[in-house]
Design an enzyme around this catalytic site. Sequence first.
Site, PDB file in Angstrom:
ATOM      1  CG  ASP A  21      28.021  58.834 117.131  1.00  0.00           C
ATOM      2  OD1 ASP A  21      28.887  58.562 117.993  1.00  0.00           O
ATOM      3  OD2 ASP A  21      27.098  59.634 117.335  1.00  0.00           O
ATOM      4  CD1 TRP A  26      27.029  47.394 119.264  1.00  0.00           C
ATOM      5  CD2 TRP A  26      29.038  47.087 120.216  1.00  0.00           C
ATOM      6  NE1 TRP A  26      27.397  46.089 119.051  1.00  0.00           N
ATOM      7  CE2 TRP A  26      28.623  45.871 119.619  1.00  0.00           C
ATOM      8  CE3 TRP A  26      30.266  47.118 120.870  1.00  0.00           C
ATOM      9  CZ2 TRP A  26      29.400  44.711 119.655  1.00  0.00           C
ATOM     10  CZ3 TRP A  26      31.037  45.977 120.912  1.00  0.00           C
ATOM     11  CH2 TRP A  26      30.606  44.789 120.307  1.00  0.00           C
ATOM     12  CG  HIS A  38      36.579  53.264 120.468  1.00  0.00           C
ATOM     13  ND1 HIS A  38      35.563  53.978 119.889  1.00  0.00           N
ATOM     14  CD2 HIS A  38      36.852  53.887 121.652  1.00  0.00           C
ATOM     15  CE1 HIS A  38      35.233  54.996 120.675  1.00  0.00           C
ATOM     16  NE2 HIS A  38      36.001  54.959 121.759  1.00  0.00           N
ATOM     17  NE  ARG A  72      34.944  61.007 122.471  1.00  0.00           N
ATOM     18  CZ  ARG A  72      34.157  60.118 121.899  1.00  0.00           C
ATOM     19  NH1 ARG A  72      34.438  58.831 122.002  1.00  0.00           N
ATOM     20  NH2 ARG A  72      33.102  60.483 121.200  1.00  0.00           N
ATOM     21  CG  LEU A 132      37.815  53.512  98.251  1.00  0.00           C
ATOM     22  CD1 LEU A 132      36.525  54.272  97.908  1.00  0.00           C
ATOM     23  CD2 LEU A 132      37.515  52.485  99.358  1.00  0.00           C
ATOM     24  CD  GLU A 204      20.330  64.173  98.275  1.00  0.00           C
ATOM     25  OE1 GLU A 204      19.423  63.885  99.078  1.00  0.00           O
ATOM     26  OE2 GLU A 204      20.268  65.133  97.488  1.00  0.00           O
TER      27      GLU A 204
HETATM   28  C1  FPP Z   1      32.484  57.368 117.769  1.00  0.00           C
HETATM   29  O1  FPP Z   1      31.832  56.598 118.731  1.00  0.00           O
HETATM   30  C2  FPP Z   1      33.693  56.688 117.311  1.00  0.00           C
HETATM   31  C3  FPP Z   1      34.959  57.148 117.510  1.00  0.00           C
HETATM   32  C4  FPP Z   1      35.257  58.416 118.202  1.00  0.00           C
HETATM   33  C5  FPP Z   1      36.136  56.375 117.063  1.00  0.00           C
HETATM   34  C6  FPP Z   1      35.964  55.695 115.760  1.00  0.00           C
HETATM   35  C7  FPP Z   1      37.244  55.078 115.359  1.00  0.00           C
HETATM   36  C8  FPP Z   1      37.343  53.838 114.856  1.00  0.00           C
HETATM   37  C9  FPP Z   1      36.185  52.941 114.662  1.00  0.00           C
HETATM   38  C10 FPP Z   1      38.681  53.377 114.406  1.00  0.00           C
HETATM   39  C11 FPP Z   1      38.814  53.708 112.950  1.00  0.00           C
HETATM   40  C12 FPP Z   1      39.968  53.031 112.337  1.00  0.00           C
HETATM   41  C13 FPP Z   1      40.331  53.200 111.045  1.00  0.00           C
HETATM   42  C14 FPP Z   1      41.482  52.462 110.528  1.00  0.00           C
HETATM   43  C15 FPP Z   1      39.616  54.094 110.125  1.00  0.00           C
HETATM   44  P1  FPP Z   1      31.592  57.222 120.175  1.00  0.00           P
HETATM   45  O2  FPP Z   1      32.720  56.824 121.045  1.00  0.00           O
HETATM   46  O3  FPP Z   1      31.360  58.684 120.064  1.00  0.00           O
HETATM   47  O4  FPP Z   1      30.280  56.463 120.569  1.00  0.00           O
HETATM   48  P2  FPP Z   1      29.124  57.004 121.534  1.00  0.00           P
HETATM   49  O5  FPP Z   1      28.457  58.133 120.794  1.00  0.00           O
HETATM   50  O6  FPP Z   1      28.246  55.805 121.656  1.00  0.00           O
HETATM   51  O7  FPP Z   1      29.769  57.412 122.816  1.00  0.00           O
END
Ligand code: FPP
Length: 243
Positions: A21, A26, A38, A72, A132, A204
């Site tokens: 998250d 960020w 992202h 979203r 893994l 945990e």
């Molecule tokens: C949450 O941050 C993050 C997401 C909804 C997307 C996460 C996806 C990736 C990092 C890509 C993953 C790729 C692979 C290959 C596993 P948010 O947008 O909810 O952040 P916020 O809470 O600050 O709004």
Amino acid sequence: MKRTTAVPSPYNGMHVGIIMDGNGRWANARAMPRTAGHRAGVRTVRKIIEAATRAGVGTMTLYAFSSDNWSRPTPEVSALMRLLRRSLQVESKRCLENGVRLTVVGRRDRLPSPLLRVIQEAEAVTAHGRNLHLRVAIDYSARESIMRAASLAGADATNRERFAALLAQANHDPFPIRDVDLLIRTGGEQRLSDFLLWECAYAEFYFTRRMWPEFTEEEFLKALVDFEARERRFGGVPAAAAS
Ligand code: FPP
């Protein structure tokens, strides 16, 4: 990084779940679009997969896109779908080189077909990975998985092992998955958000205020060390009290 045979490690067999998250916040803090957050998040994903493989973690489940994330704005959803396709393509090659099995958990009927093809390809080419088991949760809702498993179970739902096998089937998993040992959530929130509700029964928790793009290998290892110091009682009593 190459490690093709499993090495003894205190974390062998352990299941780590991660709620990644904070990408959007960020990016906003840097006056960048959420999608830049992202993209930065994908770089962290790569580092943490490598760190988990090196540490000898057995299974790791990453929450990449929840079923509720469809709500979203459309441009963000489309950007995430494209990013997932591209990053799974790249990461599956790295997974293959590093003996990592990659599978995807969640509904598949609503995913764009190019992403679906990449998922199927990634699962096929990494199927022999033994270092893994990396599970990426996309269009995932724990409640929905449990309901799907329950509908498969019918009269058999009273047996936990049988139900765990059906949950694996509902999640497209090759075999029943170990319960989550350690659940990490970045970004400062302290909630499960419909992630692995069944599997987290005795997990945990490790919460950090750090946003996902700035989560590091050092902090991941700190979370593992922190986990080692926890006393897990599974509803029993402390070992000292039992004697
Ligand atoms: C949450 O941050 C993050 C997401 C909804 C997307 C996460 C996806 C990736 C990092 C890509 C993953 C790729 C692979 C290959 C596993 P948010 O947008 O909810 O952040 P916020 O809470 O600050 O709004």
